[in-house]
Design a protein around this motif. Structure first.
Motif, PDB file in Angstrom:
ATOM      1  N   PRO A 154       0.803  -1.226   0.000  1.00 16.08           N
ATOM      2  CA  PRO A 154       0.000   0.000   0.000  1.00 16.08           C
ATOM      3  C   PRO A 154       0.833   1.270   0.000  1.00 16.08           C
ATOM      4  CG  PRO A 154      -0.880  -1.577   1.569  1.00 16.08           C
ATOM      5  CD  PRO A 154       0.438  -2.113   1.114  1.00 16.08           C
ATOM      6  N   GLU A 155       1.970   1.248   0.705  1.00 23.56           N
ATOM      7  CA  GLU A 155       2.815   2.446   0.745  1.00 23.56           C
ATOM      8  C   GLU A 155       3.353   2.772  -0.635  1.00 23.56           C
ATOM      9  OE1 GLU A 155       3.006   4.439   3.184  1.00 23.56           O
ATOM     10  OE2 GLU A 155       1.884   3.162   4.554  1.00 23.56           O
ATOM     11  N   GLY A 156       3.675   1.740  -1.403  1.00 19.79           N
ATOM     12  CA  GLY A 156       4.131   1.970  -2.779  1.00 19.79           C
ATOM     13  C   GLY A 156       3.028   2.556  -3.635  1.00 19.79           C
ATOM     14  N   ALA A 157       1.794   2.069  -3.418  1.00 17.86           N
ATOM     15  CA  ALA A 157       0.657   2.609  -4.163  1.00 17.86           C
ATOM     16  C   ALA A 157       0.419   4.070  -3.806  1.00 17.86           C
ATOM     17  CB  ALA A 157      -0.595   1.781  -3.875  1.00 17.86           C
ATOM     18  N   ILE A 158       0.538   4.388  -2.522  1.00 19.83           N
ATOM     19  CA  ILE A 158       0.339   5.770  -2.085  1.00 19.83           C
ATOM     20  C   ILE A 158       1.417   6.678  -2.672  1.00 19.83           C
ATOM     21  CG2 ILE A 158       0.454   7.267  -0.050  1.00 19.83           C
ATOM     22  CD1 ILE A 158      -0.938   4.973   1.503  1.00 19.83           C
ATOM     23  N   GLU A 159       2.641   6.184  -2.725  1.00 21.98           N
ATOM     24  CA  GLU A 159       3.731   6.979  -3.306  1.00 21.98           C
ATOM     25  C   GLU A 159       3.462   7.271  -4.782  1.00 21.98           C
ATOM     26  OE1 GLU A 159       8.588   6.807  -4.003  1.00 21.98           O
ATOM     27  OE2 GLU A 159       7.578   5.227  -2.864  1.00 21.98           O
ATOM     28  N   ARG A 160       3.062   6.247  -5.525  1.00 17.47           N
ATOM     29  CA  ARG A 160       2.739   6.458  -6.932  1.00 17.47           C
ATOM     30  C   ARG A 160       1.575   7.438  -7.073  1.00 17.47           C
ATOM     31  NH1 ARG A 160       4.218   2.842 -11.114  1.00 17.47           N
ATOM     32  NH2 ARG A 160       5.918   1.485 -10.440  1.00 17.47           N
ATOM     33  N   ALA A 161       0.548   7.237  -6.265  1.00 16.14           N
ATOM     34  CA  ALA A 161      -0.617   8.110  -6.335  1.00 16.14           C
ATOM     35  C   ALA A 161      -0.240   9.561  -6.086  1.00 16.14           C
ATOM     36  CB  ALA A 161      -1.660   7.653  -5.321  1.00 16.14           C
ATOM     37  N   GLY A 162       0.641   9.792  -5.122  1.00 15.30           N
ATOM     38  CA  GLY A 162       1.056  11.153  -4.822  1.00 15.30           C
ATOM     39  C   GLY A 162       1.725  11.825  -6.009  1.00 15.30           C
ATOM     40  N   LEU A 163       2.544  11.067  -6.720  1.00  8.92           N
ATOM     41  CA  LEU A 163       3.203  11.611  -7.909  1.00  8.92           C
ATOM     42  C   LEU A 163       2.177  11.950  -8.986  1.00  8.92           C
ATOM     43  CD1 LEU A 163       6.246   9.159  -8.123  1.00  8.92           C
ATOM     44  CD2 LEU A 163       6.360  11.594  -7.578  1.00  8.92           C
ATOM     45  N   TYR A 164       1.184  11.103  -9.143  1.00  9.70           N
ATOM     46  CA  TYR A 164       0.201  11.313 -10.205  1.00  9.70           C
ATOM     47  C   TYR A 164      -0.739  12.474  -9.874  1.00  9.70           C
ATOM     48  CZ  TYR A 164       1.886   6.592 -11.285  1.00  9.70           C
ATOM     49  OH  TYR A 164       2.673   5.489 -11.541  1.00  9.70           O
ATOM     50  N   VAL A 165      -1.082  12.622  -8.594  1.00  8.09           N
ATOM     51  CA  VAL A 165      -1.903  13.764  -8.189  1.00  8.09           C
ATOM     52  C   VAL A 165      -1.122  15.062  -8.387  1.00  8.09           C
ATOM     53  CG1 VAL A 165      -3.010  14.907  -6.220  1.00  8.09           C
ATOM     54  CG2 VAL A 165      -3.349  12.455  -6.592  1.00  8.09           C
ATOM     55  N   ALA A 166       0.152  15.032  -8.022  1.00  4.70           N
ATOM     56  CA  ALA A 166       0.986  16.218  -8.206  1.00  4.70           C
ATOM     57  C   ALA A 166       1.131  16.571  -9.682  1.00  4.70           C
ATOM     58  CB  ALA A 166       2.360  15.984  -7.587  1.00  4.70           C
ATOM     59  N   ALA A 167       1.025  15.563 -10.548  1.00  5.59           N
ATOM     60  CA  ALA A 167       1.128  15.790 -11.991  1.00  5.59           C
ATOM     61  C   ALA A 167      -0.165  16.334 -12.586  1.00  5.59           C
ATOM     62  CB  ALA A 167       1.507  14.486 -12.689  1.00  5.59           C
ATOM     63  N   GLY A 168      -1.223  16.389 -11.773  1.00  4.30           N
ATOM     64  CA  GLY A 168      -2.476  16.969 -12.249  1.00  4.30           C
ATOM     65  C   GLY A 168      -3.625  16.009 -12.426  1.00  4.30           C
ATOM     66  N   SER A 169      -3.461  14.757 -12.003  1.00  2.00           N
ATOM     67  CA  SER A 169      -4.563  13.796 -12.123  1.00  2.00           C
ATOM     68  C   SER A 169      -5.715  14.202 -11.208  1.00  2.00           C
ATOM     69  CB  SER A 169      -4.091  12.383 -11.766  1.00  2.00           C
ATOM     70  OG  SER A 169      -3.092  11.957 -12.673  1.00  2.00           O
ATOM     71  N   ASP A 170      -6.933  13.991 -11.687  1.00  2.00           N
ATOM     72  CA  ASP A 170      -8.127  14.365 -10.935  1.00  2.00           C
ATOM     73  C   ASP A 170      -8.567  13.296  -9.947  1.00  2.00           C
ATOM     74  OD1 ASP A 170      -9.104  16.918 -12.405  1.00  2.00           O
ATOM     75  OD2 ASP A 170      -8.710  15.500 -14.019  1.00  2.00           O
ATOM     76  N   CYS A 171      -8.170  12.049 -10.214  1.00  2.00           N
ATOM     77  CA  CYS A 171      -8.626  10.907  -9.417  1.00  2.00           C
ATOM     78  C   CYS A 171      -7.546   9.835  -9.506  1.00  2.00           C
ATOM     79  CB  CYS A 171      -9.950  10.395  -9.981  1.00  2.00           C
ATOM     80  SG  CYS A 171     -10.752   9.055  -9.059  1.00  2.00           S
ATOM     81  N   VAL A 172      -7.499   8.964  -8.506  1.00  2.00           N
ATOM     82  CA  VAL A 172      -6.535   7.864  -8.496  1.00  2.00           C
ATOM     83  C   VAL A 172      -7.289   6.549  -8.360  1.00  2.00           C
ATOM     84  CG1 VAL A 172      -4.613   6.817  -7.254  1.00  2.00           C
ATOM     85  CG2 VAL A 172      -4.691   9.293  -7.546  1.00  2.00           C
TER      86      VAL A 172
END
Length: 241
Positions: A154-172
């Motif tokens: 889960p921590e790896g998923a959260i790390e990836r999600a954080g990068l994608y949100v910072a890149a401008g994604s609206d949802c994960v």
């Protein structure tokens, strides 16, 4: 308010246990059925469309996928988000242009190819280009494949999600994440969170997934597969006379 703004607004201000439910039509007829049932938006499944077109999941040519999405979007008045896998290796500008031409208001973009996870920082950079090109015209749902093709951390998923949100994604969308880790993902991920529900009675219901932290619920190819199973039963009955 245009369809994209309407779709984006549907993801915000939701109460726990009241997630946005997005059925997955695989063709225009299925889309009309879902819209007529009163759903406020739809989300196409790439695997369901692939099956309807006679391809294995992941093997649909881009031209055929975009054409199928366009037929679905044309058939209904509600917003339609499209699963376009990992973008078919298109440059962000071409991907955005082709999506907008279909009439879709959003897209799923996954962070794996051929069952192998992509480098998350490179993928985030690519997502940032998609966002810069699309502006507010597309709702970007960044699929995180850690639980599907990675180690399930889960921590790896959260790390990836954080990068994608910072890149401008609206949802994960941490696809197939176990229900028991949804609260942890919800606590560690900013913004809307997509979870997948099953239609065979196995696992939590959409309402239960919402209570665990999911903002929106999709079903992958579940509707198409259930409809195919129903057709198989009808065909067998006809064969028996």
């Amino acid at each position: 308010m245009n369809k994209t703004d309407t779709f984006r607004a549907l993801h915000h201000g939701r109460m726990p246990g009241d997630p946005l439910i997005l059925p997955g039509p695989w063709d225009a007829a299925a889309a009309r059925v879902c819209a007529d049932a009163g759903f406020s938006a739809l989300a196409t499944p790439s695997a369901g469309i692939a099956a309807a077109l006679g391809y294995e999941d992941g093997a649909t040519p881009a031209d055929e996928m975009f054409a199928a999405i366009a037929r679905i979007a044309r058939a209904v008045d509600v917003p339609v988000s499209a699963d376009v896998e990992d973008g078919y290796r298109l440059a962000p500008k071409e991907l955005v242009e082709r999506l907008l031409e279909t009439g879709a208001v959003g897209c799923n973009l996954e962070d794996s190819h051929g069952g192998v996870l992509k480098d998350p920082r490179k993928h985030a950079d690519w997502l940032a280009e998609v966002r810069a090109t699309a502006g507010d015209r597309l709702f970007v749902n960044a699929r995180v494949d850690t639980f599907l093709h990675g180690d399930g951390n889960p921590e790896g998923a959260i790390e990836r999600a954080g990068l994608y949100v910072a890149a401008g994604s609206d949802c994960v969308y941490p696809i197939v994440a176990p229900a028991k880790v949804l609260p942890l993902l919800r606590a560690g991920i900013q913004g809307p969170l997509n979870a997948v529900a099953r239609l065979d009675g196995v696992g939590p219901s959409p309402t239960e997934l919402g209570g665990l932290g999911a903002t929106r619920i999709t079903f992958g190819p579940g509707l198409q597969r259930r409809a195919t199973a129903a057709l198989a039963e009808i065909a067998a009955q006809l064969r028996r006379g």
